[in-house]
Design an enzyme around this catalytic site. Structure first.
Site, PDB file in Angstrom:
ATOM      1  N   GLU A  97     -10.773  10.948   1.068  1.00  9.92           N
ATOM      2  CA  GLU A  97      -9.627  12.374   1.234  1.00  9.92           C
ATOM      3  C   GLU A  97      -9.070  12.730   0.276  1.00  9.92           C
ATOM      4  O   GLU A  97      -8.889  12.560  -0.685  1.00  9.92           O
ATOM      5  CB  GLU A  97      -8.766  11.939   2.256  1.00  9.92           C
ATOM      6  N   CYS A 117      -9.556   0.978  -0.797  1.00  8.10           N
ATOM      7  CA  CYS A 117      -8.017   0.340  -1.955  1.00  8.10           C
ATOM      8  C   CYS A 117      -7.714  -1.495  -0.700  1.00  8.10           C
ATOM      9  O   CYS A 117      -8.652  -1.687  -0.099  1.00  8.10           O
ATOM     10  CB  CYS A 117      -7.506   0.660  -1.421  1.00  8.10           C
ATOM     11  N   CYS A 121      -1.871  -2.631   1.520  1.00 10.29           N
ATOM     12  CA  CYS A 121      -0.411  -2.292   2.241  1.00 10.29           C
ATOM     13  C   CYS A 121      -0.252  -1.461   3.754  1.00 10.29           C
ATOM     14  O   CYS A 121      -1.763  -1.316   4.330  1.00 10.29           O
ATOM     15  CB  CYS A 121       0.408  -0.528   1.329  1.00 10.29           C
ATOM     16  N   CYS A 124      -1.082   1.048   5.233  1.00 12.13           N
ATOM     17  CA  CYS A 124      -2.204   2.765   5.374  1.00 12.13           C
ATOM     18  C   CYS A 124      -3.520   2.390   5.802  1.00 12.13           C
ATOM     19  O   CYS A 124      -3.981   0.883   6.096  1.00 12.13           O
ATOM     20  CB  CYS A 124      -2.557   2.480   3.612  1.00 12.13           C
ATOM     21  N   GLU A 165      -5.774   3.208  -5.169  1.00 12.12           N
ATOM     22  CA  GLU A 165      -4.132   2.959  -6.309  1.00 12.12           C
ATOM     23  C   GLU A 165      -4.563   3.338  -8.052  1.00 12.12           C
ATOM     24  O   GLU A 165      -5.228   2.434  -8.269  1.00 12.12           O
ATOM     25  CB  GLU A 165      -3.999   1.309  -6.265  1.00 12.12           C
ATOM     26  N   SER A 219       5.742   3.643  -5.384  1.00 10.24           N
ATOM     27  CA  SER A 219       5.607   3.766  -3.687  1.00 10.24           C
ATOM     28  C   SER A 219       6.720   1.960  -3.629  1.00 10.24           C
ATOM     29  O   SER A 219       6.124   0.993  -3.662  1.00 10.24           O
ATOM     30  CB  SER A 219       4.512   3.491  -3.420  1.00 10.24           C
ATOM     31  N   HIS A 221       9.196   1.237  -0.856  1.00 10.66           N
ATOM     32  CA  HIS A 221       9.305   1.433   0.534  1.00 10.66           C
ATOM     33  C   HIS A 221      10.313   0.388   0.972  1.00 10.66           C
ATOM     34  O   HIS A 221      10.044  -0.044   2.517  1.00 10.66           O
ATOM     35  CB  HIS A 221       7.851   1.474   1.011  1.00 10.66           C
ATOM     36  N   CYS A 338      -2.465   9.057   5.122  1.00  7.51           N
ATOM     37  CA  CYS A 338      -3.562   8.713   4.198  1.00  7.51           C
ATOM     38  C   CYS A 338      -5.005   7.837   4.490  1.00  7.51           C
ATOM     39  O   CYS A 338      -4.213   7.247   5.737  1.00  7.51           O
ATOM     40  CB  CYS A 338      -2.646   8.122   2.412  1.00  7.51           C
TER      41      CYS A 338
HETATM   42  S1  SF4 Z   1      -0.971   2.805   0.129  1.00  8.36           S
HETATM   43 FE1  SF4 Z   1      -1.756   3.405  -1.931  1.00  8.36          FE
HETATM   44  S2  SF4 Z   1      -2.071   1.597  -2.723  1.00  8.36           S
HETATM   45 FE2  SF4 Z   1      -1.047   1.346  -0.852  1.00  8.36          FE
HETATM   46  S3  SF4 Z   1      -3.054  -0.234  -0.004  1.00  8.36           S
HETATM   47 FE3  SF4 Z   1      -2.951   2.529   0.654  1.00  8.36          FE
HETATM   48  S4  SF4 Z   1      -3.970   3.681  -1.085  1.00  8.36           S
HETATM   49 FE4  SF4 Z   1      -3.617   1.382  -1.888  1.00  8.36          FE
END
Ligand code: SF4
Length: 354
Positions: A97, A117, A121, A124, A165, A219, A221, A338
């Site tokens: 994307e 990924c 996280c 996500c 990442e 990131s 958070h 995302c």
């Molecule tokens: S936020 Fe970024 S690093 Fe974390 S799982 Fe999603 S794509 Fe991967």
């Protein structure tokens, strides 16, 4: 034969073209067609002879990525599902994307660095099925070129913050930075590029040593290890202390301001106490906090905080003299978080529906 045309530097193209018995200057022509004119086939390269175009097509055809789906919101935000070329016996390539944002200073594109990924996280959608594969530098570039071509625009800023990442695909990232900056190509200033990481500290230190004029976004958070571990798997391996030490090293080496991304999640990390704890952690650092109210992902179950909670969080950081901004909300009527469009496409492919 599969030759990754889009990932090659001019000298590498020259060497390859010479190996094919052609004159080296053809390499520069091809590089410009790929990186300035966004050609998707040799056929378009009108200053190459027909014979050469046919020869290249036969020996090592171009395999461009293409936009499979697009969603454009009323505010001009665009989300693109991009299909990469298939590998090996696979019928279809991986999907990634890219998200287009329109600002007063121009167009910014958020690109992916990996298909999927492995960072895990919890907020996500990109990580739900793990890492499918790393992207090549050329595939990172092609996201920019495909969107410019599709929308007939020029992208002035790039954020490497989509699926994946970036520092987990470090070599390709460096090659991407080198190619996008190439004067014979897109010639984009590295100052217009932001790269994010969820906290791969060894790579962050390596990048600091290179002293590139990019903007680095961390990131974060969370204000402490306990909360960070609840929402980010990387926190099991890298403590806040270690991460912030690497951040300080980065600032010291580059003298550049770091951005800390802070996704605000209702009931998890959005209290006044969290804001104070964050301010304690970041006190005295050359940094800036970007607060982003979470975009709910169905699979993750996190909720967006009330506007008053967002305001209160920002107010505390302001009072504590930590530079802070609230990310403008964009693309409300599209799957703007995302990995959401990609996750949807995969569900359809797997026949699970929505
Ligand atoms: S936020 Fe970024 S690093 Fe974390 S799982 Fe999603 S794509 Fe991967």
């Amino acid at each position: 034969m599969q030759y990754d045309w889009y990932s090659k530097s001019i000298p590498e193209l020259q060497a390859y073209i010479s190996e094919l018995g052609e004159q080296g200057f053809r390499a520069l022509q091809i590089f410009k067609w790929l990186h300035q004119k966004h050609a998707q086939s040799f056929e378009e390269m009108s200053d190459l002879s027909r014979g050469l175009r046919e020869k290249l097509q036969e020996i090592a055809p171009l395999r461009p990525a293409y936009i499979e789906q697009r969603q454009i919101a009323e505010d001009g935000t665009g989300k693109f599902l991009i299909r990469l070329p298939a590998e090996g016996e696979a019928a279809e390539g991986a999907a990634i994307e890219s998200v287009l944002m329109k600002y007063h200073f121009g167009y910014s594109l958020c690109i992916s660095s990996q298909a999927g990924c492995r960072m895990g996280c919890r907020f996500c959608a990109s990580t739900l099925n793990g890492l499918e594969r790393n992207l090549t530098a050329g595939e990172m570039l092609q996201q920019v070129y495909a969107v410019e071509r599709e929308m007939q625009i020029t992208i002035s800023h790039i954020v490497v913050m989509g699926c994946g990442e970036p520092l987990d695909n470090y070599e390709a990232l460096l090659r991407f930075l080198q190619l996008i900056h190439q004067p014979e190509g897109k010639n984009l200033s590295l100052r217009s590029i932001t790269v994010s990481t969820c906290g791969l500290t060894a790579r962050l230190r390596e990048l600091a040593d290179l002293n590139l004029p990019i903007t680095m976004a961390i990131s974060l958070h969370a204000p402490n290890d306990g909360i960070r571990k609840q929402i980010m798997r990387v926190a099991e391996a890298v403590s806040m202390k270690e991460l912030l030490e690497a951040c300080r090293y980065y600032i010291e080496k580059t003298n550049r301001r770091l951005t800390f991304e802070y996704l605000l999640i209702k009931g998890i990390n959005d209290t006044r106490h969290c804001a104070h704890e964050l301010a304690d952690r970041l006190k005295g650092m050359l940094c800036h906090v970007n607060v982003i109210p979470v975009n709910p992902v169905k699979e993750c179950g996190f909720e967006r905080p009330a506007p008053e909670a967002v305001e209160q969080f920002i107010q505390v950081l302001n009072e504590r003299h930590i530079p802070v901004t609230l990310r403008r909300e964009m693309g409300k009527n599209i799957d703007a978080a995302c990995g959401q469009l990609r996750a949807k496409a995969e569900r359809k492919t797997n026949g699970r529906g929505n």
